[in-house]
Write an enzyme that holds these catalytic residues in place. Structure first.
Site, PDB file in Angstrom:
ATOM      1  N   TRP A 123      29.505  42.187  50.935  1.00 29.74           N
ATOM      2  CA  TRP A 123      30.913  42.554  50.819  1.00 29.74           C
ATOM      3  C   TRP A 123      30.891  43.831  49.986  1.00 29.74           C
ATOM      4  CZ3 TRP A 123      34.683  43.382  47.088  1.00 29.74           C
ATOM      5  CH2 TRP A 123      36.005  43.387  47.548  1.00 29.74           C
TER       6      TRP A 123
ATOM      7  N   ASN B 245      23.834  40.492  44.378  1.00 31.21           N
ATOM      8  CA  ASN B 245      25.259  40.145  44.452  1.00 31.21           C
ATOM      9  C   ASN B 245      25.833  40.404  43.073  1.00 31.21           C
ATOM     10  OD1 ASN B 245      27.789  38.974  44.709  1.00 31.21           O
ATOM     11  ND2 ASN B 245      26.991  36.876  44.473  1.00 31.21           N
ATOM     12  N   GLY B 246      26.782  41.321  42.976  1.00 36.00           N
ATOM     13  CA  GLY B 246      27.382  41.629  41.674  1.00 36.00           C
ATOM     14  C   GLY B 246      27.631  43.114  41.550  1.00 36.00           C
TER      15      GLY B 246
ATOM     16  N   GLU C 294      46.853  36.875  55.060  1.00 38.33           N
ATOM     17  CA  GLU C 294      45.402  37.047  55.035  1.00 38.33           C
ATOM     18  C   GLU C 294      44.716  36.804  56.367  1.00 38.33           C
ATOM     19  OE1 GLU C 294      43.315  34.672  52.140  1.00 38.33           O
ATOM     20  OE2 GLU C 294      44.505  32.902  52.560  1.00 38.33           O
TER      21      GLU C 294
ATOM     22  N   CYS D  49      29.246  38.715  48.502  1.00 39.46           N
ATOM     23  CA  CYS D  49      27.874  38.896  48.964  1.00 39.46           C
ATOM     24  C   CYS D  49      27.148  37.544  48.906  1.00 39.46           C
ATOM     25  CB  CYS D  49      27.065  39.889  48.142  1.00 39.46           C
ATOM     26  SG  CYS D  49      27.696  41.556  48.183  1.00 39.46           S
TER      27      CYS D  49
ATOM     28  N   HIS E  80      69.353  38.894  45.665  1.00 38.45           N
ATOM     29  CA  HIS E  80      69.111  39.990  44.716  1.00 38.45           C
ATOM     30  C   HIS E  80      68.223  41.077  45.306  1.00 38.45           C
ATOM     31  CE1 HIS E  80      71.137  37.673  41.641  1.00 38.45           C
ATOM     32  NE2 HIS E  80      70.427  36.630  42.036  1.00 38.45           N
TER      33      HIS E  80
ATOM     34  N   LYS F  22      48.975  32.752  53.409  1.00 39.70           N
ATOM     35  CA  LYS F  22      48.150  32.341  54.558  1.00 39.70           C
ATOM     36  C   LYS F  22      48.380  33.292  55.729  1.00 39.70           C
ATOM     37  CE  LYS F  22      45.881  30.301  53.040  1.00 39.70           C
ATOM     38  NZ  LYS F  22      45.753  29.888  51.697  1.00 39.70           N
TER      39      LYS F  22
ATOM     40  N   GLU G 240      52.594  30.322  49.119  1.00 41.88           N
ATOM     41  CA  GLU G 240      51.314  29.980  49.757  1.00 41.88           C
ATOM     42  C   GLU G 240      51.392  30.173  51.274  1.00 41.88           C
ATOM     43  OE1 GLU G 240      48.410  29.663  48.931  1.00 41.88           O
ATOM     44  OE2 GLU G 240      47.425  28.439  50.442  1.00 41.88           O
TER      45      GLU G 240
ATOM     46  N   LYS H  92      35.113  34.866  50.679  1.00 41.32           N
ATOM     47  CA  LYS H  92      35.541  33.551  50.203  1.00 41.32           C
ATOM     48  C   LYS H  92      35.577  33.471  48.687  1.00 41.32           C
ATOM     49  CE  LYS H  92      36.685  29.244  50.789  1.00 41.32           C
ATOM     50  NZ  LYS H  92      38.100  29.023  51.147  1.00 41.32           N
TER      51      LYS H  92
ATOM     52  N   ARG I  60      30.919  34.787  52.520  1.00 42.48           N
ATOM     53  CA  ARG I  60      30.993  35.490  51.236  1.00 42.48           C
ATOM     54  C   ARG I  60      31.118  37.005  51.399  1.00 42.48           C
ATOM     55  NH1 ARG I  60      29.162  32.148  47.083  1.00 42.48           N
ATOM     56  NH2 ARG I  60      28.828  33.984  45.797  1.00 42.48           N
TER      57      ARG I  60
END
Ligand code: AGP
Length: 632
Positions: A94, A120-121, A512, A2, A528, A509, A505, A627, A27
């Protein structure tokens, strides 16, 4: 998650707030909303979504599910009177509590319509507070924890008969959880109240005006004087005066600092997406991470931010790295070089897991937390736990003044510049650069590396920006590979040793931003289990540079080829053997293994970017993500 933004001053609030929201949209982008204080309503009164009694000031609230652009369209249609709002606040969400809907969008109004809030929270005890308020007759239109808080403030204000700032202060004493809030009350149309615990808030100080935001990006064109609110602190802005106090009512002197940020850093600069711009910035950002800190000719390594406490690093029996996501991958890469070059046992933990078990932490551990945003709640909580055990904590962060660097004992900023794309790219390579410098410092002190050896590898590090530049020239070739695989449903990424975190990584990428399932695995583990997935439809990306495990990786490539998997290999320039096996190769210049990730991760970033872009994905704002993850 947020984004919150607020303004009080002489300028027209609405455009400042909307522009601020655009900057903060990374955000969260489930909904957006704005509240504007109308001090003296014109006659006849315009349509309002917030109620309010006739006569005095009132708060206009407009909010909408979707992006900031949708809110902008709504406001355009409302044709608000120009130059009549000089106090307001806005929010980009968000979703945590309650789906992304118009009703759950912020700002939220209290039952009377007199008080508005953005948040925000997470208010953890909102259900018990809601029960109490419901019993008192309060009604709720949304499923959010935030609407509970604004009604709690109203209830306190009514019962205690106090000013809005005092009502906020008293209400917050009953709240458990994290918040950054801005509150407006129509009874005090010249007052803006801000409070913080756990979620970030910065206040920009202009001439007779103040700006509030979740980070400094919305403030940069107006002022370079900022102050960051600390936890359990609140600010009251009234009559051009900023008062900062604690929730316990102790007045404090705000620490005002200079904002070092340029407006160009916040724009796309001709690139179609921030992510691509940030990938292309890496020669510069890696250079900035090293600037003034190393010298290959003399073997100098100097990290000012940890200098006073560097003995803690030199004497550490163990290094414990805590981080999430891409930052965790940087930490995992560092484990390989800390152990190889400095010979210090290094453990890398997901910060999100660390807090909720009973981890072994020794006083002579050196804890390193890594975070681009400096606001990740899981990392921040893990940091607090480490500190409770009396351990020294160093931070590696990108956002200056954010919560993590303020909570650590010492730290090094990565100086990569603002990273706006949700997928982390330049922050990752900057984190590895800083971790490498820390490792060299330690290895020199412990004499696990000879000075000449150190000089050589430092000089190699100084050459990395040039090598990254060369990798970027392969952008079009990588796009052509992306075209061939854009419809694949799954990918496997394999690497050994230093190549393993790069594989992880690369897979992250792709997941997402392209929404394609991808699994990163140590190439050695393929037999395995994951090899069962390989058939003619499975693209397998190998990190197959010439290094300690090269021959073994070549064997793994043969095994995939024998099962008709499609191989895309990152190989060392001129490697004919690997070229023969792979279907597609991307050559990287010869680079010492501890530095290799800085070069090899570039083509993987570009591959994910192009697959996403060719599929029409919203690259900078992938679905469901934000983010900075400021909730646990
Ligand atoms: C990276 O591309 C991700 N979006 C995410 O994994 C991120 O790295 C993670 O949330 C940690 O963020 P931080 O570095 O800001 O703490």
């Amino acid at each position: 998650m947020c984004g919150i933004v607020g303004y009080i001053g002489k300028r027209e609030a609405e455009p400042i707030l909307l522009k601020g929201l655009e900057r903060l949209e990374y955000r969260g982008y489930d909904s957006a909303g704005i509240a504007l204080m109308q001090a003296t309503p014109p006659s006849p009164r315009p349509e309002v979504t917030g109620r309010g009694k006739q006569g005095g000031a009132r708060i206009l609230v407009y909010k909408k599910k979707g992006r900031v652009a949708d809110l902008e369209k709504l406001l355009k249609a409302k044709k608000l009177t120009a130059n009549s709002f000089h106090l307001g606040m806005a929010h980009t969400r968000w979703a945590t509590h309650g789906e992304p809907t118009d009703a759950n969008a912020h700002p939220h109004l209290s039952n009377s319509g007199d008080i508005a809030i953005i948040h925000n929270g997470i208010i953890e005890n909102y259900l018990s507070l809601k029960k109490i308020l419901t019993e008192k007759g309060y009604k709720f239109k949304s499923a959010t924890d935030t609407e509970v808080l604004v009604n709690l403030i109203e209830d306190v204000k009514k019962n205690a008969k106090v000013a809005i700032n005092e009502a906020v202060r008293l209400a917050l004493r009953e709240v458990v959880g994290a918040y950054a809030i801005v509150v407006l009350s129509k009874d005090e149309p010249d007052t803006l109240v801000v409070a913080k615990k756990g979620s970030p808030v910065v206040i920009g100080i202009g001439k007779d005006e103040f700006f509030i935001a979740s980070d400094a990006t919305p403030l940069v064109e107006y002022t370079n004087k900022v102050t960051y609110l600390g936890d359990d602190e609140m600010a009251v802005i009234k009559n051009n005066k900023l008062t900062v106090k604690t929730i316990k009512n102790k007045i404090i002197n705000p620490y005002i600092q200079k904002l070092e940020m340029k407006i160009e850093e916040l724009e796309k600069g001709g690139f179609p997406h921030f992510m691509l711009k940030e990938i292309f910035e890496q020669p510069r950002s890696i250079k900035d991470s090293m600037r003034g800190r190393i010298n290959g000719k003399t073997g100098m390594v100097k990290l000012g931010g940890i200098e006073k406490l560097q003995d803690k690093l030199f004497n550490a029996k163990r290094i414990l790295i805590l981080a999430c996501g891409t930052s965790w991958h940087a930490g995992l890469e560092a484990k390989y070089f800390f152990e190889e070059l400095a010979r210090v046992p290094t453990v890398v933990e997901y910060a999100s897991e660390f807090k909720y078990r009973n981890p072994v932490i020794y006083k002579d551990d050196l804890v390193i937390v890594i975070s681009q945003s400096g606001e990740t709640a899981d990392t921040l909580n893990a940091l607090h736990l480490a500190k409770e055990h009396g351990t020294t904590v160093f931070g590696i962060c990108n956002v200056v003044g954010s919560s993590i660097p303020r909570a650590t004992d010492a730290g090094v900023y990565t100086h990569a510049g603002p990273e706006i794309g949700v997928a982390s790219t330049k922050a990752f390579t900057a984190q590895i650069t800083v971790l490498l410098m820390m490792c060299f410092l330690l290895a020199l002190k412990k004499k696990t590396m000879r000075k000449t050896e150190a000089q050589k590898i430092i000089a190699e590090l100084e050459n990395i920006p040039g090598k990254v530049e060369k990798m970027l020239l392969k952008n079009e070739a990588i796009r052509n590979i992306a075209k061939k695989f854009k419809n694949a449903k799954n990918f496997i990424y394999l690497g050994r040793g230093y190549g393993f975190p790069i594989a992880l990584e690369g897979a992250l990428k792709l997941k997402e931003i392209a929404y394609i399932h991808a699994d990163g695995y140590p190439a050695s583990e393929m037999k395995h289990g994951p090899i069962a997935l390989v058939d003619e439809n499975m693209p397998v990306v190998f990190i197959a540079n010439k290094g300690a495990s090269y021959e073994k990786v070549i064997n793994n490539m043969m095994e995939v080829k024998a099962r008709k998997g499609k191989i895309i290999a990152i190989i060392t320039k001129g490697d004919a053997k690997a070229k023969k096996i792979a279907d597609h190769v991307i050559e990287i210049p010869e680079t010492p293994e501890p530095l290799m990730s800085l070069v090899a991760s570039i083509p993987l970033q570009l591959l994910a970017y192009h697959i996403a872009e060719l599929n029409g994905r919203d690259v900078d704002k992938p679905r469901n993500l934000a983010k900075s993850v400021t909730v646990e």
